[in-house]
Design a protein around this motif. Structure first.
Motif, PDB file in Angstrom:
ATOM      1  N   PRO A 254     -10.620   0.247   0.392  1.00  0.00           N
ATOM      2  CA  PRO A 254      -9.239  -0.230   0.207  1.00  0.00           C
ATOM      3  C   PRO A 254      -8.990  -1.615   0.788  1.00  0.00           C
ATOM      4  O   PRO A 254      -8.017  -2.272   0.423  1.00  0.00           O
ATOM      5  N   TRP A 255      -9.871  -2.092   1.666  1.00  0.00           N
ATOM      6  CA  TRP A 255      -9.656  -3.392   2.317  1.00  0.00           C
ATOM      7  C   TRP A 255     -10.436  -4.516   1.639  1.00  0.00           C
ATOM      8  O   TRP A 255     -10.293  -5.673   2.030  1.00  0.00           O
TER       9      TRP A 255
ATOM     10  N   PHE B 230      -2.384  -3.112  -3.581  1.00  0.00           N
ATOM     11  CA  PHE B 230      -2.515  -3.786  -2.282  1.00  0.00           C
ATOM     12  C   PHE B 230      -3.715  -4.737  -2.281  1.00  0.00           C
ATOM     13  O   PHE B 230      -3.634  -5.862  -1.765  1.00  0.00           O
ATOM     14  N   LYS B 231      -4.832  -4.314  -2.862  1.00  0.00           N
ATOM     15  CA  LYS B 231      -6.066  -5.127  -2.893  1.00  0.00           C
ATOM     16  C   LYS B 231      -5.880  -6.410  -3.698  1.00  0.00           C
ATOM     17  O   LYS B 231      -6.702  -7.327  -3.615  1.00  0.00           O
TER      18      LYS B 231
ATOM     19  N   GLY C 159       0.820  -1.208   0.000  1.00  0.00           N
ATOM     20  CA  GLY C 159       0.000   0.000   0.000  1.00  0.00           C
ATOM     21  C   GLY C 159       0.855   1.261   0.000  1.00  0.00           C
ATOM     22  O   GLY C 159       0.337   2.355  -0.166  1.00  0.00           O
TER      23      GLY C 159
ATOM     24  N   LEU D 145      -9.614   4.782  -6.582  1.00  0.00           N
ATOM     25  CA  LEU D 145      -8.538   4.312  -5.714  1.00  0.00           C
ATOM     26  C   LEU D 145      -7.228   4.882  -6.226  1.00  0.00           C
ATOM     27  O   LEU D 145      -7.109   5.188  -7.408  1.00  0.00           O
ATOM     28  N   THR D 146      -6.218   4.951  -5.322  1.00  0.00           N
ATOM     29  CA  THR D 146      -4.869   5.236  -5.810  1.00  0.00           C
ATOM     30  C   THR D 146      -4.282   3.928  -6.345  1.00  0.00           C
ATOM     31  O   THR D 146      -4.754   2.832  -6.003  1.00  0.00           O
TER      32      THR D 146
ATOM     33  N   GLN E 133      -3.087   1.609  -3.546  1.00  0.00           N
ATOM     34  CA  GLN E 133      -4.243   0.964  -2.895  1.00  0.00           C
ATOM     35  C   GLN E 133      -4.754  -0.203  -3.722  1.00  0.00           C
ATOM     36  O   GLN E 133      -5.044  -1.278  -3.203  1.00  0.00           O
TER      37      GLN E 133
END
Ligand SMILES: [Zn+2]
Length: 535
Positions: free
Chosen positions: A401-402, A452-453, A18, A445-446, A449
């Motif tokens: 983001p999660w 990361f997902k 992230g 989202l960036t 991010q």
């Protein structure tokens, strides 16, 4: 001094944690990352120029059904060309093993709408894991609850007896011992839907004892989605087992607009430290066997019994009443039967792409009669696409983001046996769509991010410590892509099209996508989970 096998230089490293990107070189030797360093001029046997591109961990597709296609498409084309290096298979309660002696034909019939071309054989879970041919991606296997129930209770609509339940527990233990990640369920349809919460909790206690995980296509994704999410969370609360809620969504026009509330409830549970994760595919359209849209009682006793029932006028009257009152099973209210289109129909291949509304109009009959007739003619094997979600809800869930990224799809290729019909474009597009549409075009989202997902977040959910993040000593699963060019090209009308923008994909240190082309390499491993038994 050792010379590294390869180095990827000049790219922006987005490491999967992230964190923001940084310029660095990534060195690889003997399958592992040996260093992630800035300003290093150290030589290597091969240098890959990544200027203008992102260097990320290989993507982990945390929710897939590629167990149904990898033996037929070992190069995993549609997935690896999006940058996917690991696939979690055996989802939604469906697995092709174990198949106890004499049950392979029954399992083939049951899974025909999902895996029409896969050969089936009597097999233990351990034999099944050993039998996967070499493929291009890593695989993580789960045993399916539908399959365990088929082996012990069959398609009978009732709770399992004590003996049947302990048989299921034994089969689950065998799968875990062989190295399966855990158990998946599909409580929305038969025969998994016949299980009550006690049965699932009993199986989850086996998982708890052996360090396994639980992934669930929950009991309902439409009118009772809140209750169904709570049922899944309760498994984590009661047993401590990690729970993965599959393809989070709100289906059915009556439930549109509820994404923020639903996400809030799950986020609050996570904040209390309950081990719950979710994944999502970023589309407003789902895909499923056509028969699963009908009330679950239609499948009592299995496919042949269903086909017989579907021919009778009385049953169709009851069906019509049920659907008018409750909407479609798991999908709720749809705008019309034009929202349901045929994806793959093995016995009526020319009808792929047509909506059930269109088919009914062409035949001059009522849409529900068209659905019943179609199921009979295609022997229950029809797979459909159903547009059942709102784009606003889909985007809201993508934005979290999660919430992890999972395609819920098979590895396909336009050439060969898996290139048939008009399957969901998510097979070819999920990861490219998140990075292209959600990040670049919509700015939901960036980029770190989003990465990361699909990498570090998924590795953490799966308990993998040596994949999903670019760091020294991790396995060298690496994806290099152009953030300005990455895009899905598959559409509902023309789904068999590879995504673009991914230039290099490395799996366990071996280059599989090189300059955008598949090298033919099949370095993927079956990742086996070995654990100590808690007593
Ligand atoms: Zn599912």
């Amino acid at each position: 001094m050792f010379v590294d096998d390869l180095v990827i230089r000049g790219g922006l490293v987005v490491d999967g944690t992230g964190a923001a990107g940084r310029e660095a070189a990534v060195f690889v030797r003997d399958g592992r990352i040996t260093a992630v360093e800035s300003g290093s001029a150290r030589p290597a046997r091969r240098a890959i120029d990544a200027r203008g591109q992102i260097v990320a961990p290989g993507f982990i597709d945390i929710h897939t059904h590629s167990d149904f296609t990898l033996p037929l498409n070992p190069r995993a084309e549609g997935k690896i060309r999006q940058g996917v290096t690991t696939e979690v298979v055996g989802n939604c309660g469906f697995s092709a093993a174990p198949a106890l002696p004499g049950t392979a034909a029954m399992l083939r019939e049951y899974l025909a709408a999902s895996a029409p071309w896969l050969p089936f054989a009597d097999t233990t879970f351990a034999e099944y894991m050993d039998a996967l041919p070499p493929v291009s991606v890593n695989t993580i296997m789960q045993v399916g609850h539908h399959t365990l129930r088929l082996m012990t209770v069959g398609m009978e609509p009732r709770p399992a007896t004590t003996d049947e339940l302990s048989h299921m527990e034994r089969l689950l233990e065998e799968a875990l011992e062989a190295g399966a990640l855990g158990l998946s369920s599909g409580l929305f349809t038969a025969p998994g839907c016949y299980a009550n919460a006690d049965e699932i909790h009993a199986l989850a206690r086996v998982l708890a004892r052996r360090g396994g995980q639980y992934a669930s296509h929950i009991r309902d994704e439409a009118n009772r989605v809140r209750e169904a999410v709570r049922e899944a969370i309760a498994v984590a609360e009661a047993t401590g087992v990690h729970v993965q809620i599959a393809h989070l969504k709100l289906s059915g026009t009556d439930n549109w607009g509820g994404a923020a509330d639903l996400l809030g409830e799950i986020a609050a549970v996570r904040a209390r430290g309950i081990p719950v994760d979710c994944d999502q595919y970023p589309y407003d359209t789902a895909t499923n066997p056509l028969r699963n849209l009908l009330p679950t009682w239609i499948q009592d006793g299995g496919v042949p019994a269903m086909l017989e029932r579907l021919g009778t006028r009385d049953l169709r009257r009851r069906l019509r009443g049920d659907i008018t009152r409750n909407g479609l099973n798991n999908f709720g209210a749809i705008s019309s039967w034009d929202a349901v289109r045929v994806a793959v129909s093995p016995h009526l291949p020319d009808e792929a792409g047509m909506s059930m509304g269109e088919i009914a109009r062409r035949r001059g009959i009522d849409p529900l009669d068209a659905v019943c007739d179609f199921l009979i003619e295609d022997r229950g094997h029809t797979r459909i696409l159903v547009t059942s979600m709102s784009e606003a809800d889909v985007d809201e869930i993508t934005r979290a983001p999660w919430v992890l990224v999972g395609s819920d799809a098979n590895a396909l290729a336009p050439e060969g046996v898996t290139g048939q019909g008009k399957p969901h474009p998510r097979s070819y597009g999920t990861f490219a769509r998140v990075l292209g549409r959600a990040v670049r075009e919509r700015r939901l989202l960036t980029l770190p991010q989003a990465v990361f997902k699909m990498t570090g977040g998924s590795a953490a959910a799966l308990g993998l410590t040596d994949r999903g993040v670019l760091k020294t000593d991790a396995w060298a699963d690496i994806t290099v892509f152009d953030p300005q060019a990455i895009a899905e090209r598959a559409t509902y009308d023309d789904p068999h099209r590879y995504a673009t923008g991914v230039s290099t994909v490395i799996v366990n240190g071996t280059v599989v996508i090189d300059g955008g082309d598949h090298t033919g390499a099949v370095p993927g491993r079956v990742l086996r989970f070995q654990r100590s038994v808690r007593r």
